[in-house]
Design a protein around this motif. Structure first.
Motif, PDB file in Angstrom:
ATOM      1  N   GLY A 262      79.428  53.709  31.753  1.00  0.00           N
ATOM      2  CA  GLY A 262      78.304  54.616  31.984  1.00  0.00           C
ATOM      3  C   GLY A 262      77.097  54.255  31.142  1.00  0.00           C
ATOM      4  N   GLU A 263      77.358  53.799  29.906  1.00  0.00           N
ATOM      5  CA  GLU A 263      76.238  53.450  29.039  1.00  0.00           C
ATOM      6  C   GLU A 263      75.553  52.171  29.515  1.00  0.00           C
ATOM      7  OE1 GLU A 263      77.049  52.165  25.056  1.00  0.00           O
ATOM      8  OE2 GLU A 263      75.136  52.956  24.328  1.00  0.00           O
TER       9      GLU A 263
ATOM     10  N   GLN B 281      73.942  62.135  32.725  1.00  0.00           N
ATOM     11  CA  GLN B 281      73.173  60.896  32.614  1.00  0.00           C
ATOM     12  C   GLN B 281      71.727  61.054  33.050  1.00  0.00           C
ATOM     13  OE1 GLN B 281      76.129  58.108  34.636  1.00  0.00           O
ATOM     14  NE2 GLN B 281      75.677  57.101  32.706  1.00  0.00           N
TER      15      GLN B 281
ATOM     16  N   THR C 160      70.024  60.033  24.888  1.00  0.00           N
ATOM     17  CA  THR C 160      69.396  58.792  24.456  1.00  0.00           C
ATOM     18  C   THR C 160      68.840  58.944  23.044  1.00  0.00           C
ATOM     19  OG1 THR C 160      68.810  58.410  26.749  1.00  0.00           O
ATOM     20  CG2 THR C 160      67.708  57.044  25.113  1.00  0.00           C
TER      21      THR C 160
ATOM     22  N   LEU D 295      77.641  57.732  27.285  1.00  0.00           N
ATOM     23  CA  LEU D 295      77.518  57.976  28.716  1.00  0.00           C
ATOM     24  C   LEU D 295      76.147  58.534  29.059  1.00  0.00           C
ATOM     25  CD1 LEU D 295      79.450  57.877  31.156  1.00  0.00           C
ATOM     26  CD2 LEU D 295      79.977  60.260  30.721  1.00  0.00           C
ATOM     27  N   GLY D 296      75.750  59.558  28.301  1.00  0.00           N
ATOM     28  CA  GLY D 296      74.493  60.248  28.597  1.00  0.00           C
ATOM     29  C   GLY D 296      73.288  59.350  28.450  1.00  0.00           C
ATOM     30  N   SER D 297      73.351  58.386  27.513  1.00  0.00           N
ATOM     31  CA  SER D 297      72.166  57.552  27.282  1.00  0.00           C
ATOM     32  C   SER D 297      72.038  56.452  28.339  1.00  0.00           C
ATOM     33  CB  SER D 297      72.202  56.952  25.874  1.00  0.00           C
ATOM     34  OG  SER D 297      73.331  56.132  25.732  1.00  0.00           O
ATOM     35  N   GLY D 298      72.984  56.409  29.292  1.00  0.00           N
ATOM     36  CA  GLY D 298      72.922  55.349  30.303  1.00  0.00           C
ATOM     37  C   GLY D 298      71.810  55.519  31.315  1.00  0.00           C
ATOM     38  N   GLY D 299      71.499  56.749  31.654  1.00  0.00           N
ATOM     39  CA  GLY D 299      70.444  56.986  32.642  1.00  0.00           C
ATOM     40  C   GLY D 299      70.861  56.501  34.027  1.00  0.00           C
ATOM     41  N   TRP D 300      69.892  56.167  34.863  1.00  0.00           N
ATOM     42  CA  TRP D 300      70.184  55.725  36.228  1.00  0.00           C
ATOM     43  C   TRP D 300      70.899  54.384  36.241  1.00  0.00           C
ATOM     44  CZ3 TRP D 300      70.296  58.536  40.406  1.00  0.00           C
ATOM     45  CH2 TRP D 300      69.455  59.651  40.518  1.00  0.00           C
TER      46      TRP D 300
ATOM     47  N   GLY E 179      74.996  52.669  33.728  1.00  0.00           N
ATOM     48  CA  GLY E 179      74.299  53.870  34.162  1.00  0.00           C
ATOM     49  C   GLY E 179      75.052  54.679  35.206  1.00  0.00           C
TER      50      GLY E 179
ATOM     51  N   ARG F 171      71.889  50.602  30.239  1.00  0.00           N
ATOM     52  CA  ARG F 171      71.100  49.847  29.277  1.00  0.00           C
ATOM     53  C   ARG F 171      71.326  48.359  29.411  1.00  0.00           C
ATOM     54  NH1 ARG F 171      71.047  52.696  23.656  1.00  0.00           N
ATOM     55  NH2 ARG F 171      68.948  53.322  24.165  1.00  0.00           N
TER      56      ARG F 171
END
Lengths: 367, 724
Positions: free
Chosen positions: A268-269, B36, B44, A234-239, A272, A242
């Protein structure tokens, strides 16, 4: 019953958003399989379930909800029988007895049970709509909910017991639960919760709660590891995420149960923050349309059915998303309309069908 | 009371529910934003870390050659049978068939039935340890990383390895992994020089991990040249960054792979032929004497040969040594324990690490000092009876005890050597003469050299300090003085201490290398050369690298960073100092045995060095000279000069036999000799622990090595070689 005039008030916004959610869910399940051969059939199965669900919505909507309200006694006994059957002949999956293996598909009666509880409570509260809110009134409604919840508890399936209790509480509240009754319910619930934690719930359930409160950061497997991997996804999805099919946590299978419990993290990944908020908005919109039906309904039965379905969808979605966001311990509740799962989807479709049935008949026919 | 109820009339109930729902969704969005967007970078990185794996590509370790290009250390392929659990067939019956067929080929047990207990037992063992079967190893590997090959049997024969490869199609999942293993063709013969490898120790793990080495796989030098030249030999690991899935399956390269750079090759100064001859001579001597005595009296020994003009070590052997090939794959606990517990310390390089009393070979220091300081003149005659009564005093006012000091000849001839001059004191190795030179003797030598001045000359010849040779574990030896004795023994220096220090006894300790270097400094007209075992260092393409050795930091650098650093590649003779030109001798003014430094420094006069050389030559040529015997250098065709030593000592064994008493001491046997006398090209020292008389036991070893040296020289010259 299929008189065309009713269909004028059919809520196409609701149906449209449900279909959109399911299509998105199927696309996401396809991504979440990530080359796992044993899961390869899941998208096509989900398509089958969704199509079946579409038909179910139309059939259920076409029947007057008052008919269902009248027939609820039979449904109640049928589902209790079903749950009993499950207790004796059901197959064990993931340590808990929840499924009945038929020749073709496995049916999870618990999902249907939740709809039956909504119908039964709506019928009860509507029937005693004008009665005073005595303790007896409350106790009887609790017995209706508990009659089904008890059988679910022995499966064991604590999360769905809680779902049923929440539906009961919310429907009682909207039916005019008094403050002192609410306070007593909350107090008893708290005491029972504490007692249950130490004496009645299964070890694995206890362990889940403990690992949530005191996570072991070095765990290489188990609940903490799964949650950590989901948060990482989830966190690595950003705005903007990916990209569809490009999330490494999902595609390289670091995240477990990504097509059911953790599908929100996969969304979410790959899509985003924007994608995740849109999914919340889609479910929020479905809930809004159900609540709208509750407001428009022409009788308390219609209001309570629509309201109960809204609570069911809201609570399951909220618990699932909260687990994905690591706000509460891991439970096995799927994300409505999006997670993989035939019985769950079908039950929600029956719920949506009931809501449509209510909204279609919300005002006297104009000839 | 009857109350009516309407949801519409109590719409606040609905609004509370809507508000709660709205609040939950707002919490979700805030939490999502936090995870996020705000923490996005951290997660990331975590996701990247999950999917990327860096694989170290091992560099080829450098090869070690002797001066003639003979292989001393190389890498050979060792074949391991490995199984990748994820590639095994799905059907259990197929797996069992593969294990059975593999077992029939290699002799490894299949491991069936596969019980939990047997897997638990295998968990405690290192890979390939005997005991568990194929199934146990695979079960262990499968639970960790199913795509990583598990070694199930190590070091199988090439034939078995090829058969496994041929059957790859029938045996999916079974493969051969080639592991490079260090091999030492000369084994025991050069183990003390070459050393062996071992796993990267925990204290260095961060450093080597940073450099890209694999802590589980790569090895470091643990002793010898393998340790000293480790940074030269190691090479640079290559690196691949790959993408893996959760099961550890490799998917693709994320970055272009970086190839490893092989280590540099080391050419040593050793001549393996001379090394072999020296070992044979030493072993033969020890074996024949032990056979003669009927028990293992001589327990250990050392031989070193060096070119005294260049400092190149030509041979350095010891007995007992160890088999470094047995430590190549892994260090077996039982063998290592056996080596460590052996009282003769085979793991130590005795030539540089073991300290012994030098005995009479140390008289070169006393002789050089006495002549240079004017204690004695060349024409002076000295009375050398068999026994001398000397007074031992601990302070000037101490009335003292009179003690007998005997010459080594006393048992054969109580009259001693009679009247002799300085040169014959050396030639005959007269203890009485050197007692007088070192400690003085009323009426003859009024003012002896004294311990402080003796210390200066001993250091000038190379004692009391490490040489800085490119080998680990060098000992510094000891030349005592009054301050040392006060601190370490809690006693005043006595006149008797000076007497016995003058003949290399008492507290004096030295390594065999130091004894040889003292002789080399004299032989080389006072020039102390830097001993070295490295001739040159070549890169992978054969280019000679210019490199320097820092003897204190034990590092190899491409520039001489410290004044002590010296060039090791390409080889050039390095001079440590020249005693005839460098004023390194501190000047003392001595009155009645008490010396004060004057603050001045001086050199050793060239004629003094030359006189000591003549004394050593007379030891070979004079009829009564210590090296003029049948089995040493009587009538030797080449002009040899040398010095013997018979050093009394006391160790646990001697103490238990009650032999640590006057006239009864056990003795080490020493001999050091160089040739040709005029232009020395080889100096050889032999040491035999508890060997007895130096001229009888050690000298024949030196003689045999000398023979071998000139024979090898003749062969080389016949084949067109020039120069030594």
């Amino acid at each position: 019953m299929f008189r065309s005039s009713y269909w004028r008030h059919f809520d196409f916004w609701l149906l449209g958003m449900v279909i959109l959610s399911m299509v998105f869910g199927i696309a996401m399940i396809r991504s979440a399989i990530a080359g796992n051969e044993t899961l390869a059939e899941l998208p096509s199965r989900q398509i089958t379930w969704a199509s079946l669900g579409f038909v179910v919505i139309l059939i259920v909507a076409g029947v007057d909800y008052r008919f269902w309200g009248g027939a609820v006694k039979w449904m109640y006994f049928a589902i209790v029988l079903f749950l009993l059957l499950l207790y004796f002949i059901g197959g064990a999956t993931f340590g808990a007895v929840r499924w009945i293996e038929t020749g073709l598909v496995s049916i999870q009666p618990t999902e249907l049970a939740k709809i039956v509880v909504i119908l039964a409570l709506a019928a009860y509260f509507a029937r005693y709509y004008d009665e005073p809110r005595t303790w007896f009134w409350l106790l009887r409604s609790l017995l209706i909910a508990g009659g089904i919840a008890g059988f679910i508890y022995i499966q064991p399936n604590l999360s769905n017991v809680i779902v049923i209790l929440v539906i009961w509480g919310a429907m009682a509240w909207i039916s005019g639960l008094e403050w002192r009754q609410l306070i007593v319910i909350l107090l008893v619930g708290l005491v029972l919760g504490v007692v249950a934690f130490f004496f009645f719930i299964e070890d694995y359930q206890q362990a889940r709660i403990v690992t949530f409160l005191f996570p072991d950061p070095d765990a290489r497997h188990g609940a903490t590891y799964n949650v950590l991997q989901a948060l990482t996804a989830l966190g690595s999805g950003g705005w903007a995420g990916r990209g569809y099919g490009l999330g490494t946590q999902t595609q390289l299978r670091f995240m477990k149960v990504r097509h059911t419990d953790f599908i929100f993290s996969a969304i979410g990944e790959e899509f985003g923050f924007i994608g995740a908020v849109l999914v919340i908005a889609m479910i929020g919109f479905i809930i809004y349309r159900c609540l709208r039906a509750a407001r428009l309904a022409r009788d308390p039965l219609g209001t309570l059915i629509s309201y109960g379905v809204a609570i069911l969808i809201f609570f399951q979605a909220a618990v699932n998303i909260a687990v994905n966001l690591n706000l509460i311990p891991v439970t096995g509740l799927p994300l409505p309309f999006i997670s993989y799962g035939g019985s769950g989807l079908l039950s929600l479709m029956i719920g949506i069908g009931l809501v449509e049935s209510v909204v279609m008949r919300h005002k006297p026919l104009d000839f | 009371m009857r109350r009516t109820f309407s949801v519409r009339s109590q719409s606040w109930r609905g609004w509370i529910v809507y508000a709660l729902m709205g609040l939950v969704f707002v919490i979700f969005v805030v939490r999502l934003f936090n995870l996020q967007i705000l923490q996005g970078e951290t997660w990331t990185l975590q996701a990247e870390d999950n999917r990327t794996e860096t694989i170290s590509i091992p560099p080829q370790r450098g090869i070690i050659y002797d001066r003639n290009g003979y292989l001393l250390a190389r890498n050979i392929a060792s074949y391991n049978i490995v199984i990748t659990p994820a590639h095994l067939p799905d059907d259990q019956a197929d797996i069992e068939r593969i294990y059975r067929e593999l077992s029939a080929l290699s002799g490894m047990p299949t491991g069936f039935p596969l019980t939990d207990e047997s897997i638990e037992a295998a968990k405690l063992l290192r890979a390939c340890a005997p005991g568990p079967g194929i199934a146990q190893w695979v079960a262990l590997g499968e639970s960790n990383a199913p795509y990583d090959p598990v070694p199930v049997q190590c070091n199988v024969s090439e034939e078995v390895a090829m058969t496994v490869r041929e059957r790859a199609v029938e045996w999916p999942g079974v493969d051969i992994a080639i592991e490079p293993v260090r091999d030492y063709p000369t084994g025991t013969l050069t183990a003390n020089l070459i050393g062996f490898l071992g796993p990267i120790p925990a204290v260095f793990s961060d450093y080597y991990e940073e450099l890209g080495f694999d802590l589980e796989r790569d090895k470091l030098g643990y002793s010898g040249v393998e340790l000293a030249m480790d940074e030269v030999l190691l090479g640079v690991p290559g690196r691949r960054v790959i993408e893996v899935d959760v099961a550890g399956q490799e998917l693709r390269n994320l970055e272009p792979p970086v190839a490893s750079v092989p280590g540099n090759n080391v050419v040593m100064t050793i001549d393996t032929r001379l090394q072999l001859a020296a070992e044979a001579a030493l072993r033969t001597e020890i074996d024949s004497w032990n056979a003669y005595y009927g028990f293992n009296r001589i327990s250990s020994g050392v031989v070193i040969a060096m070119n005294p003009q260049t400092g190149e070590i030509l041979a350095m052997v010891q007995y007992p040594s160890y088999e470094n090939n047995r430590l190549a794959r892994i260090i077996p606990e039982y063998y290592y324990r056996q080596l460590v517990e052996d009282p003769r310390h085979p793991l130590l390089n005795a030539a540089i690490s073991a300290e012994f009393p030098p005995g009479s070979v140390f008289k070169l220091s006393t002789a050089t000092g006495a002549l240079n300081e004017g204690v004695v003149t060349l024409s002076q005659v000295i009375e050398a009876p068999g026994e001398l009564l000397l007074t031992e005093r601990y302070s000037p006012t101490d009335p003292g005890n009179v003690r007998p000091f005997r010459d080594w000849i006393f048992d054969d001839n109580p009259a001693g050597f009679g009247t002799i001059d300085f040169l014959h004191c050396i030639a005959y190795s007269s203890n009485v003469c050197f007692y007088k030179l070192g400690g003085g003797y009323p009426g003859e030598i009024e003012e002896g050299l004294g311990i402080l001045r003796l210390q200066q000359y001993a250091r000038a010849l190379g004692y009391d300090r490490v040489s800085g040779i490119e080998l680990p574990g060098e000992a510094s030896g000891l030349i005592p003085d009054p301050t040392w004795k006060r601190i370490n023994r809690g006693e005043n220096w006595s006149t008797g201490d000076t007497y016995i220090a003058s003949v290399g006894q008492g507290y004096v300790l030295s390594t065999p290398l130091q004894v040889m270097l003292s002789g080399a400094t004299i032989a080389n007209d006072g020039i102390a050369v830097q001993p070295t075992v490295i001739r040159e260092i070549l890169d992978g393409e054969g280019n000679v690298l210019e490199l320097y050795w820092n003897p204190f930091a034990h590092t190899v650098t491409s520039l001489p960073l410290e004044p002590e650093s010296y060039q090791i590649s390409p080889f050039v003779p390095s001079i440590r100092w020249d005693i005839t030109t460098d004023p390194i001798i501190e000047d003392f003014l001595c009155v009645d045995g008490y010396c004060e430094p004057t603050g001045l420094f001086k050199i050793v006069e060239p004629w003094v060095v030359e006189s000591v050389q003549r004394g050593m030559r007379l030891a070979v040529t004079e009829p009564l000279g210590t090296l003029n015997r049948d089995f040493s250098f009587q009538n030797y065709p080449i002009a040899v000069a040398g010095k013997t030593g018979t050093a009394e000592y006391c160790d646990d064994v001697a103490l238990a036999q009650n032999r640590c008493s006057f006239g009864n001491w056990p003795t080490h046997s020493w001999t050091m000799a160089y040739a040709p006398y005029d232009n020395p090209e080889v100096i050889i020292v032999a040491f035999l622990y508890n060997g007895g008389e130096g001229g009888v036991v050690a000298a024949p070893v030196v003689r045999l090595v000398m023979d071998a040296y000139f024979e090898i020289r003749a062969i080389d010259i016949a084949q067109g070689a020039t120069g030594p």
